[in-house]
Every structure is written in structure tokens, then in C-alpha cells.
Write a protein that holds these residues in place. Structure first.
Motif, PDB file in Angstrom:
ATOM      1  N   ASN A  60      54.073 -72.723 -19.978  1.00 12.62           N
ATOM      2  CA  ASN A  60      53.184 -74.233 -19.723  1.00 12.62           C
ATOM      3  C   ASN A  60      52.194 -74.124 -19.033  1.00 12.62           C
ATOM      4  OD1 ASN A  60      55.252 -76.046 -20.977  1.00 12.62           O
ATOM      5  ND2 ASN A  60      56.544 -75.399 -19.498  1.00 12.62           N
ATOM      6  N   GLY A  61      51.789 -73.364 -18.265  1.00 13.62           N
ATOM      7  CA  GLY A  61      50.551 -73.061 -17.569  1.00 13.62           C
ATOM      8  C   GLY A  61      49.345 -72.387 -18.217  1.00 13.62           C
ATOM      9  N   ARG A  62      49.586 -71.820 -19.577  1.00 15.24           N
ATOM     10  CA  ARG A  62      48.715 -71.154 -20.146  1.00 15.24           C
ATOM     11  C   ARG A  62      47.412 -71.588 -20.720  1.00 15.24           C
ATOM     12  NH1 ARG A  62      51.793 -73.506 -23.694  1.00 15.24           N
ATOM     13  NH2 ARG A  62      51.278 -73.601 -25.854  1.00 15.24           N
ATOM     14  N   ASN A  63      47.312 -73.161 -20.691  1.00 15.55           N
ATOM     15  CA  ASN A  63      46.198 -73.812 -21.275  1.00 15.55           C
ATOM     16  C   ASN A  63      45.667 -74.879 -20.020  1.00 15.55           C
ATOM     17  OD1 ASN A  63      45.975 -72.797 -23.564  1.00 15.55           O
ATOM     18  ND2 ASN A  63      47.446 -73.978 -24.490  1.00 15.55           N
ATOM     19  N   LEU A  64      46.301 -74.541 -18.732  1.00 19.27           N
ATOM     20  CA  LEU A  64      45.610 -75.272 -17.765  1.00 19.27           C
ATOM     21  C   LEU A  64      44.348 -75.257 -17.372  1.00 19.27           C
ATOM     22  CD1 LEU A  64      49.001 -75.666 -15.486  1.00 19.27           C
ATOM     23  CD2 LEU A  64      48.010 -77.310 -17.133  1.00 19.27           C
ATOM     24  N   ARG A  65      43.423 -75.925 -17.021  1.00 21.78           N
ATOM     25  CA  ARG A  65      42.018 -75.720 -16.650  1.00 21.78           C
ATOM     26  C   ARG A  65      41.586 -75.621 -15.328  1.00 21.78           C
ATOM     27  NH1 ARG A  65      40.377 -75.026 -21.978  1.00 21.78           N
ATOM     28  NH2 ARG A  65      41.225 -76.216 -23.292  1.00 21.78           N
ATOM     29  N   HIS A  66      42.272 -76.495 -14.416  1.00 18.49           N
ATOM     30  CA  HIS A  66      41.666 -77.015 -13.365  1.00 18.49           C
ATOM     31  C   HIS A  66      42.047 -75.567 -12.229  1.00 18.49           C
ATOM     32  CE1 HIS A  66      41.308 -78.973  -9.493  1.00 18.49           C
ATOM     33  NE2 HIS A  66      40.315 -79.611 -10.103  1.00 18.49           N
TER      34      HIS A  66
END
Length: 131
Positions: A60-66
Motif C-alpha cells: 500500500n505504500g509503494r505509490n505514496l508521494r509525500h
């Protein structure tokens, strides 16, 4: 490689470990000479739950940007693998097969990868579309 790809690979590997720990609880411990009886499978099941949770965190964290949100994903991965490596060395000191040291070494590499891509690779884009 970038943080997104690292998270995806980590999610896949930890998910697979969790599934194996549920399907064949004694298999992974037996690789280092630890034999579990069926009444001791709870230990493997609890570890499986942790592996599956870590897989979900990474996936779930693979595409977080911040940047701050990314660190929320990276730090638990670093803590789990660094502490597990230290505890595996402790287990070796208490008589577990030296094969466990290979796993500890791999964990240290994983810690390094998460530290590098999570904190030091400032110009690394954090998106699945980045090749």
C-alpha cells in the motif's frame, strides 16, 4: 530500482513468507534447525501475521508521494529488519544453526536498501510508472 519497486518486491517476498508460515508452519524454522511440533505452530502463525501485515504496509505504500508519508512506510521496514537481524544473531549465539546468519545478512542489505531509497535517494521518483 526505486522505492516503489523496492516496496513491491518487499511486499511480494514478505507475503510469500507469510503464506508459507501458515501453510507449512514448520518449514521455515526447520531451515535453521528449529523443529516445531504442531502444538508450537502458534509461534509460526503469529510470525505469519506480522509478515502479512508488513506485506500490506509495503504494498500500500509503494505509490505514496509525500515524503513524510513515505517515511511512515520505510521506518517500520527498517526497524523490523534491523531488529530481526540483531535477534537472529542472538539466536545464533544461543545455538541456532549458523544458516541464520545468512538471513541476518540479507536483512542488513534490506535495511540498507530501505534507508537509501527511503531517505537518501532524493531524486528518486516514487511512482510505479517510473522505470
Amino acid at each position: 530500482m526505486n522505492l516503489s519497486k523496492l516496496c513491491l518486491a518487499h511486499a511480494s517476498i514478505t507475503f510469500a513468507a507469510g503464506v508459507v508460515l501458515v501453510a507449512a508452519p514448520a518449514l521455515i524454522p526447520s531451515t535453521v534447525g528449529i523443529h516445531l511440533n504442531p502444538n508450537e505452530y502458534l509461534l509460526a502463525y503469529l510470525l505469519a501475521g506480522t509478515e502479512l501485515g508488513l506485506a500490506a504496509l509495503s504494498y500500500n505504500g509503494r505509490n505514496l508521494r509525500h515524503p513524510e508519508v513515505r517515511r511512515v512506510v520505510v521506518m517500520p521496514c527498517i526497524v523490523v529488519h534491523a531488529s530481526s537481524a540483531a535477534l537472529e544473531v542472538l539466536a545464533f549465539a544461543h545455538g541456532v544453526s549458523s544458516v541464520i546468519l545468512v538471513n541476518a545478512f540479507v536483512r542488513i542489505i534490506v535495511v540498507g536498501l530501505f534507508a537509501y531509497y527511503g531517505f537518501f535517494a532524493h531524486n528518486t521518483k516514487f511512482s510505479a510508472s517510473n522505470s
